[in-house]
Design a protein around this motif. Structure first.
Motif, short mmCIF file in Angstrom:
data_model
loop_
_atom_site.label_atom_id
_atom_site.label_comp_id
_atom_site.label_asym_id
_atom_site.label_seq_id
_atom_site.Cartn_x
_atom_site.Cartn_y
_atom_site.Cartn_z
N LYS A 1 -6.23 1.89 13.48
CA LYS A 1 -5.76 2.43 12.21
C LYS A 1 -5.37 1.40 11.15
O LYS A 1 -4.81 1.78 10.11
N VAL B 1 -6.02 -0.78 8.09
CA VAL B 1 -6.99 -0.96 7.01
C VAL B 1 -7.43 -2.43 6.93
O VAL B 1 -8.62 -2.74 6.91
N SER C 1 -7.29 11.40 7.31
CA SER C 1 -6.33 10.67 6.49
C SER C 1 -6.55 10.95 5.01
O SER C 1 -7.69 11.20 4.58
N TYR D 1 -12.17 1.34 7.82
CA TYR D 1 -11.30 2.35 8.42
C TYR D 1 -11.51 3.70 7.73
O TYR D 1 -11.71 4.73 8.39
N TYR E 1 8.29 -2.13 7.83
CA TYR E 1 8.70 -3.41 7.21
C TYR E 1 10.16 -3.31 6.77
O TYR E 1 10.97 -4.21 7.04
N GLY F 1 4.04 1.66 -6.32
CA GLY F 1 3.10 2.66 -5.78
C GLY F 1 3.82 3.92 -5.30
O GLY F 1 4.92 3.86 -4.73
N TYR G 1 5.42 10.69 1.56
CA TYR G 1 5.95 10.38 2.89
C TYR G 1 6.32 11.68 3.59
O TYR G 1 6.99 12.53 3.01
N1 UFG Z 1 4.01 -1.57 0.33
C1 UFG Z 1 4.77 -2.61 -0.16
N2 UFG Z 1 5.15 -3.60 0.71
C2 UFG Z 1 4.81 -3.58 2.03
C3 UFG Z 1 4.03 -2.51 2.52
C4 UFG Z 1 3.63 -1.53 1.64
O1 UFG Z 1 5.10 -2.65 -1.35
O2 UFG Z 1 5.18 -4.52 2.75
C5 UFG Z 1 3.61 -0.47 -0.59
C6 UFG Z 1 2.12 -0.29 -0.74
O3 UFG Z 1 1.64 -1.12 -1.77
C7 UFG Z 1 2.04 1.20 -1.08
C8 UFG Z 1 3.19 1.82 -0.28
O4 UFG Z 1 4.09 0.73 -0.02
O5 UFG Z 1 2.25 1.42 -2.44
C9 UFG Z 1 2.77 2.44 1.05
O6 UFG Z 1 2.00 1.48 1.79
P1 UFG Z 1 1.68 1.68 3.35
O7 UFG Z 1 0.97 0.46 3.79
O8 UFG Z 1 2.90 2.06 4.10
O9 UFG Z 1 0.71 2.95 3.36
P2 UFG Z 1 -0.68 3.24 2.62
O10 UFG Z 1 -0.46 4.38 1.69
O11 UFG Z 1 -1.26 2.01 2.07
O12 UFG Z 1 -1.61 3.69 3.83
C10 UFG Z 1 -1.19 4.58 4.87
C11 UFG Z 1 -1.86 4.20 6.18
C12 UFG Z 1 -3.35 4.49 6.08
C13 UFG Z 1 -3.58 5.91 5.67
C14 UFG Z 1 -2.84 6.23 4.40
C15 UFG Z 1 -2.94 7.70 4.15
O13 UFG Z 1 -1.67 2.84 6.48
O14 UFG Z 1 -3.94 4.29 7.34
O15 UFG Z 1 -1.45 5.89 4.53
O16 UFG Z 1 -2.34 8.05 2.96
F1 UFG Z 1 -4.90 6.10 5.48
#
Ligand code: UFG
Ligand code: NAD
Length: 330
Positions: free
Chosen positions: A84, A86, A124, A148, A202, A228, A232
């Motif tokens: 999972k 990316v 997803s 992914y 994190y 962003g 959730y």
């Molecule tokens: N973010 C930060 N700092 C970090 C991690 C994330 O600022 O250290 C931000 C990202 O830029 C984003 C938000 O927090 O704006 C959420 O990021 P996540 O990595 O937690 O989640 P994503 O939305 O990028 O992706 C997740 C899963 C994917 C899935 C997707 C579905 O990782 O596998 O949700 O919506 F496809």
């Protein structure tokens, strides 16, 4: 029902096993433990007081999975097993295509052979790409930006074509938004290996002092505060969505968004965590992360209308439960 849960010792799978057992179903888990721990089995038993069956198998191994089908009566499959990350999928595309697609094909083939007609698949929100929010199930999917995401689109297509050709085969494709939080017992939750990629793990590791400070990827998005926005969803609500999808499954292909329908920015989540747990989270703004989109949240009306399901737990609850699990388990 007797449900085969692939990836059942993982983050979402373990919470779904608990909700299945609590709803009176029986569970057989198939997991190769590539991203989870065997202790999860005893934790699920501890939470539910129920017996479960566990097979340590790779679900791309047809012979091994066949022996599970031949020695158990299975009424339905929930297929969580897969890779999972990316970022990792860009570095190891073949591993991702192989694991995520072959596993689905093996399971579908055995379902058809053994006349198991209920199949629930973990998709997803990533399949929507940069569509306009809120994302609705009928939208045309835009090409994902990484392998992914492609594996999810391809799996959705395979399942759709197979269901068309086999009218008795019923499929639920569940498009998850951003699952966070943990079971309220603090016994199961998300424990990523190495430095977390996702936001909530994190944050909890910063809270614990394992990491210095949070890096917020971009504060110049066209959103409420420049950071962003995501939808959730508490992992227990998500798990309950699977039980509803399975119990209300109709013939054909049924696609549902599982989210809350509400967008929360990175800064809003950080502040909610601080308020819920009385811990300061130091952060700094850094450049945008490549591949990220500004906003992602669901239209959740179909799941409410057809499954009678909607998410109940709020962001504060998600932050409290995520922190309880981190405190207790590392
Ligand atoms: N973010 C930060 N700092 C970090 C991690 C994330 O600022 O250290 C931000 C990202 O830029 C984003 C938000 O927090 O704006 C959420 O990021 P996540 O990595 O937690 O989640 P994503 O939305 O990028 O992706 C997740 C899963 C994917 C899935 C997707 C579905 O990782 O596998 O949700 O919506 F496809
Ligand atoms: P996870 O890594 O915690 O759980 C996946 C489980 O599958 C792990 O226990 C792993 O050991 C197992 N597994 C992987 N490949 C296997 C194989 N070939 N054979 C047997 N077991 C195997 O991940 P998760 O967060 O619980 O995600 C579950 C599913 O939901 C995945 O398909 C994922 O792509 C999807 N999903 C997750 C998110 C998210 O943010 N967590 C969002 C959207 C979709």
């Amino acid at each position: 029902m007797n449900i085969l849960v692939t990836g059942g010792t993982g983050y979402i799978g373990s919470h779904t096993c608990v909700e299945l057992l609590n709803s009176g179903h029986s569970v057989i888990i198939a997991d190769n433990l590539s991203n989870s721990r065997i202790e999860v089995i005893s934790r699920i038993k501890q939470i539910t007081g129920r017996q479960i069956f566990f097979y340590q198998v790779d679900v791309t191994d047809e012979e091994a999975v066949n022996s599970i089908f031949s020695s158990n009566r299975i009424d339905g499959v929930i297929h969580f097993a897969g890779y999972k990350s990316v970022t990792e999928s860009v570095i190891k595309p073949l591993e991702y295509y192989f694991n995520n697609i072959v596993s689905t094909m093996v399971l579908i083939k055995l379902c058809l052979n053994y006349k198991v007609n209920k199949f629930v698949f973990s998709s997803s929100a990533t399949v929507y790409g940069e569509n306009k929010v809120p994302f609705v199930e009928d939208m045309e999917l835009l090409p994902p930006k990484n392998p992914y995401g492609h594996t999810k689109v391809i799996n959705e297509k395979i399942l759709t074509d197979v269901a068309k050709a086999n009218p008795d085969f019923s499929v639920a494709i569940l498009r998850y938004f951003n699952p966070i939080g943990a079971h309220e017992s603090g016994l199961i939750g998300e424990s990523p290996i190495g430095i977390p990629n996702n936001l909530m793990p994190y944050i909890t590791q910063v809270a614990k002092g394992k990491l210095d400070k949070l890096k917020i990827y971009g504060n110049d998005y066209p959103t409420i505060d420049g950071t962003g926005v995501r939808d959730y969803i508490h992992v227990v609500d998500l798990a309950k969505g699977h039980v509803a999808a399975l119990e209300k499954l109709k013939k054909g292909v049924n696609i549902y968004n599982l989210g809350t329908g509400k967008g929360t920015s990175v800064l809003q989540l950080v502040h909610a965590f601080e308020e819920a747990n009385h811990i300061k989270i130091p952060y700094e703004f850094v450049a945008r992360r490549p591949g990220d989109i500004a906003e992602c949240y669901a239209d959740v009306s179909r799941a409410k209308r057809e499954l009678g399901w909607s998410a109940e737990r709020d962001i504060i609850q998600m932050c409290k439960d995520a922190w309880r699990f981190e405190k207790n388990n590392s």
